[in-house]
Design an enzyme around this catalytic site. Structure first.
Site, PDB file in Angstrom:
ATOM      1  N   SER A   1       0.793  -1.229   0.000  1.00  0.00           N
ATOM      2  CA  SER A   1       0.000   0.000   0.000  1.00  0.00           C
ATOM      3  C   SER A   1       0.825   1.278   0.000  1.00  0.00           C
ATOM      4  CB  SER A   1      -0.949   0.029   1.198  1.00  0.00           C
ATOM      5  OG  SER A   1      -0.190   0.066   2.395  1.00  0.00           O
ATOM      6  N   GLY A   2       2.124   1.167   0.247  1.00  0.00           N
ATOM      7  CA  GLY A   2       2.964   2.363   0.246  1.00  0.00           C
ATOM      8  C   GLY A   2       3.419   2.705  -1.156  1.00  0.00           C
ATOM      9  N   PHE A   3       4.251   3.723  -1.249  1.00  0.00           N
ATOM     10  CA  PHE A   3       4.698   4.158  -2.557  1.00  0.00           C
ATOM     11  C   PHE A   3       5.522   3.094  -3.270  1.00  0.00           C
ATOM     12  CE2 PHE A   3       2.707   7.979  -2.167  1.00  0.00           C
ATOM     13  CZ  PHE A   3       3.309   8.980  -1.439  1.00  0.00           C
ATOM     14  N   THR A   4       6.447   2.486  -2.549  1.00  0.00           N
ATOM     15  CA  THR A   4       7.302   1.466  -3.157  1.00  0.00           C
ATOM     16  C   THR A   4       6.481   0.262  -3.603  1.00  0.00           C
ATOM     17  OG1 THR A   4       9.091   2.160  -1.689  1.00  0.00           O
ATOM     18  CG2 THR A   4       9.343   0.050  -2.817  1.00  0.00           C
TER      19      THR A   4
ATOM     20  N   CYS B   1      18.238   4.394  -2.316  1.00  0.00           N
ATOM     21  CA  CYS B   1      18.258   5.269  -3.491  1.00  0.00           C
ATOM     22  C   CYS B   1      19.449   6.207  -3.513  1.00  0.00           C
ATOM     23  CB  CYS B   1      16.952   6.055  -3.607  1.00  0.00           C
ATOM     24  SG  CYS B   1      16.561   7.117  -2.196  1.00  0.00           S
TER      25      CYS B   1
ATOM     26  N   ASN C   1      14.168   7.970  -7.650  1.00  0.00           N
ATOM     27  CA  ASN C   1      14.335   7.173  -6.438  1.00  0.00           C
ATOM     28  C   ASN C   1      13.333   6.026  -6.327  1.00  0.00           C
ATOM     29  OD1 ASN C   1      12.409   9.463  -5.879  1.00  0.00           O
ATOM     30  ND2 ASN C   1      12.118   8.232  -4.044  1.00  0.00           N
TER      31      ASN C   1
END
Lengths: 359, 359, 359, 359
Positions: free
Chosen positions: C24-27, C159, C323
């Site tokens: 659910s996170g960005f990554t 990153c 990133n």
């Protein structure tokens, strides 16, 4: 030693003592910044439950030249004027306590904006101190100056409502619009500081940057204030856009009778010509031809302008303010100046930056 | 009527007349904004070839309360102090003419920053009035106050150089660094207003937003000024980043002898403790723990801080300014205050906004 | 019906089943986006404790064309490859469980990046599954391709470390730099998505916009990975800047022996000429002359470039990545392609946008 | 070698040759990016008078993997389809020449959008090739698919018009609105790429960042296209806001007869259920609840949604597109796919990024 307050104190004027309850958020910080630079004000106390003990400057960089510290919001000090920058619903529960320590209370929440308990219940939840609603005065001097003089309890307006009212007021005041017979559509765009310092998922930089995000398609609570002062309901929709400070309202109105540009200029000048904090911007040359938040960021100014569209018999009205200033803290200090009989523009003279948008 | 200038004039102080040549760009607009709010200054004239005849407010919103108009830059009026905000290479060609109409000239270009013609030729093209280089004084009071008092010709420093010098000066002044024996790497990040109002392809909003764009990997002209005041050359690289106002310099230095945090605090306090426009920010709590442009945007402050990294025997120095203010117009007005014997902070008291970044 | 996945599946290739834990996170969202468009991958499961039951598309707009739903991270399904996009410290506690359901595990946290437990303890807290450290392979194919082929446990790099390593690797590989004798200063600027979706006070839009904010002056954990692959420690400082996607590293190096531009081109071409995801950008014309995040946003590309500064005998190296892509999810998918013997560029062909910076 | 085009070519499909006239601006670059990744297209030629001789990649980073170079726009090569991304007024003067070298011409300017010369003269200046107006087909397949099949001359719509039409079309198609009897107010917010690569003073980063700037209060030319397809004039106002890609239209409509949410869903699903490039977003959970440019940036999607406000008997319709994609180049390629009988979604499958806003 860092830069201190703006000098220019008139040594002969009285000094008003002031406190800020709920001083760690954006609104509280803006109030502190203005009061710290106000020639007639001495800040007695700044409270914050979450930051009690910390220096105010560690939260609000503009205050780094002072040695003010946050204190617990209990045992409030006696002051001439108390500013409450607490969340909605808090002031109404503490209003008696506030009046025990202060002669004048300026509340920046929505708690005392509406005139009757019935109105409040229609838009919000139950009111805890409805007896104060009748005497509380709305903080916008451009439409309420007479009542603000000597007022005890002042309620700062909502930023979207303020931008809207400023733009439309002259049309109603001068009979160009008469009421609910005519359609009024208001499309608002507002900056991220309006959501406060706490933020949340949608307010995070990755999610909030570059947006045109509708967030209140209908039923926005500010409609209540607008209705109260213009005498009509408006079709009102809000969008979050990528700016930090600013509230911009574009109003599309369709008057029942034809109107000329001359009529419009007469109405707007009639209302605002002598107002220190309203500036007309309608056409002209250069980059900043119509009202926009960028032109007034950091100032207590509202910019207002219009265009007439014969084909639709439509008037498009633009109004722009800095939501933190004329939409909130600046409005509160302006109203306090009026209420306390101080120079109306005291502490509010900043003319803005160009280019702005910072750093 | 819109908000006017900041009052607070000391009625007993003299009034200095000033003019701004090249007033339509960002730097000129910033000077005008500061001078309009300066308690001891009366603006006589604002020139601009491109906008002659137009109102200053139509170009610079903060000046909308005034009735100043741009005039042609010929037949300059006599004034006490003339500020030149013209492009590099213009002032040197008009300097004799400037001194015919003004006692004091403050030039914001690079034309008079360097001390010798040889230096100038090394970094720029040929100088048209090299005889003025020796007497011209660099505008940064923190390092040049004595010479600025009573100076006739003042040269405002470059913004990147200013940020860098402010950060490193105490290390050299207190012998922590001694010269070219030690490496000094300076990595600078600067805002878009530094490129001026004209812009160009790379400065357009679509191309300039969200960048980390190296634009001067080596050989940046500001190195000349830095070398002049620190006595050593630095390894200097600049990047354009997404902000409008701001210049931030991160300097990585490797002193020959070990140094402690106490030594560093002593050096920085020794230089800056009593400076009205330098503020230390090194650690602490909250969001703004180290120097950053956002904390000083709109102010004449420079923020300076450092960290000590034992593993590399490295000192990391941070310094941040508003490139339009302490990096340009604010620096110029500060220097003029010193040169003319006025209150040093006059007209420069603004403490900034929080949150900032506008609208 | 909205747009689905990128077609182009080679009907004869095997289909790899994959799952994403912590989606659910960005990554996690970036991994899902890439895997959904990967011609050889079928997504079996996406887990998220906080969003279990919700559609993936309600959190990640690019996935609105799919009917994937988040499930609880218990009872994981058997898959060919499991991608873990969980916070640091979680994978190490679940790694045995992961290998019970998957043949290949790609972890995007820092848990398995370092080679020995001693290294891990130096920079982080105690490791819960140190026995896996030796066999885990760092996910950057440009420096670790041989070891990635057939690897079971892959650790995605940080990153900032990735950007730095990409820029400096050729200098060490070709003997231009030999080790700790020479100074290497790395100044990094990174975007807000690096902080994840959760955010916090400093990540809120009002506080995070327009910043140049130092946040790791010294002692950044990514130094461990850099040291591991370059064989030397670097002087490393990070700044948050106003962009959403991007990590940019400017490295200032001072080789012991003189070097020419020809030497540098030879080194960089030698390492990267045949690499599908590294592109040189050193000078040239136009707006995008040197590596910058804006030129590679949304792509799996790293841009690398350099300038030689004779006066300081300094090489300035620039490297820029997205990133979220080459610094995280793109790197993970690239490594998985290598490990699983798939087309190396599968699912990673997007060439970016111009202009970019969106919306 | 850097990343090349998106693979997935169907080896059995025909290859269409295409050229782009006026390829150095943003629209041209977007077309090139899409065509370079299109499985059925081979780019023959890219012209630009200003950048002739330069590599396309030096201007458009996404094309850095190709060896395309700009050529002079004379002596055009014969191709199957020619895309003209030239300024308004250029194509009409060269249309005969275009048809000498191409079977199909797709023009992205306003030159051929309107149906009659009378219409064109009402909103623009004189038309140089009015005989083509009748056969030219508007490029929006969602409303014009039948006519686009096999069309020779295609006219890409304006981005603001496209966003507006997409939002309102179902209301007219399903009789919820019937014509000019009912008010339709459209408030548009658009990104900076809409102004093209050339920019100007108002488009410079310092002046264009953080704006809510009205720029077409009335009389916007896109009204002509909207009127043409909806059969009614609309009250239309545009604002520039701080985003690079995006056009967002909020339409406030007041139907003569009452309407229910069910009626609205029926209308929108009826029109768009099977459309590959329109996606509904009306309420729901998460950050992206209503249509917004950020959710579709880089994609060829249009997001559409609505809310019903009983108090005003108002329908608020939201529609959002990427002005460079569905508002311009994506729309053109989609239309060309239809006209040429190719897979409709070929080359247009990108699902976007999250988070987006880059770098």
């Amino acid at each position: 030693m860092a830069v201190g307050t703006e000098t220019g104190a008139d040594a002969n004027a009285e000094t008003i003592t002031a406190s800020v309850v709920g001083g760690s958020g954006f609104t509280g910080g803006e109030l502190l910044r203005l009061l710290a630079g106000h020639p007639n004000v001495e800040i007695s106390e700044v409270t914050s439950r979450s930051k009690a003990g910390k220096s105010v400057g560690s939260v609000h960089p503009p205050l780094r030249g002072s040695d003010l510290r946050f204190t617990e919001p209990d045992d409030l000090e006696s002051v001439d004027v108390l500013f409450a920058a607490t969340p909605h619903g808090v002031s109404m529960g503490r209003i008696d306590e506030f009046f025990e320590v202060a002669d004048t209370v300026v509340d920046l929440s929505a708690d005392f904006r509406l005139e009757t308990e019935a109105q409040y219940d229609e838009w919000y939840d139950g009111h805890e101190a409805p007896e104060y609603l009748e005497t509380a005065e709305y903080a916008l001097p451009e439409i309420n100056r007479e009542n603000l003089a000597g007022a005890d309890l002042i309620a700062g307006g909502g930023c979207n409502a303020t931008a809207t009212i400023l733009g439309l007021y002259p049309l109603f005041e001068h009979g160009i619009l008469e009421g609910s017979a005519e359609r009024v559509v208001v499309d608002v765009k507002v900056g991220s500081s309006e959501g406060g310092a706490g933020g949340g998922e949608a307010s995070s930089h990755p999610e909030r940057s570059g947006v045109v995000r509708p967030y209140a398609p209908t039923g926005h609570r500010h409609e209540a204030e607008i209705e109260q002062f213009l005498g009509t309901s408006v079709a009102f929709t809000c969008h979050a856009v990528d700016m930090i400070r600013g509230a911009s309202a574009t109003s599309h109105v369709f008057p029942a009778s034809p109107v000329s540009k001359g009529d419009l200029w007469q109405a707007y000048r009639g209302c605002y010509e002598d107002e220190p904090f309203v500036r007309m911007a309608a056409g002209g040359s250069g980059v900043y031809r119509y009202p926009e938040p960028k032109a007034v960021a950091g100032t207590n100014l509202g910019e207002v302008g219009f265009e007439l569209d014969p084909s639709n018999e439509r008037i498009v009205v633009f109004s722009a303010i800095d939501n933190m200033m004329k939409g909130s803290a600046g409005q509160a200090v302006h109203a306090a100046n009026v209420a306390l009989g101080l120079e109306e523009t005291a502490g509010l003279e900043f003319t803005g930056l160009h280019p702005v948008g910072a750093p």
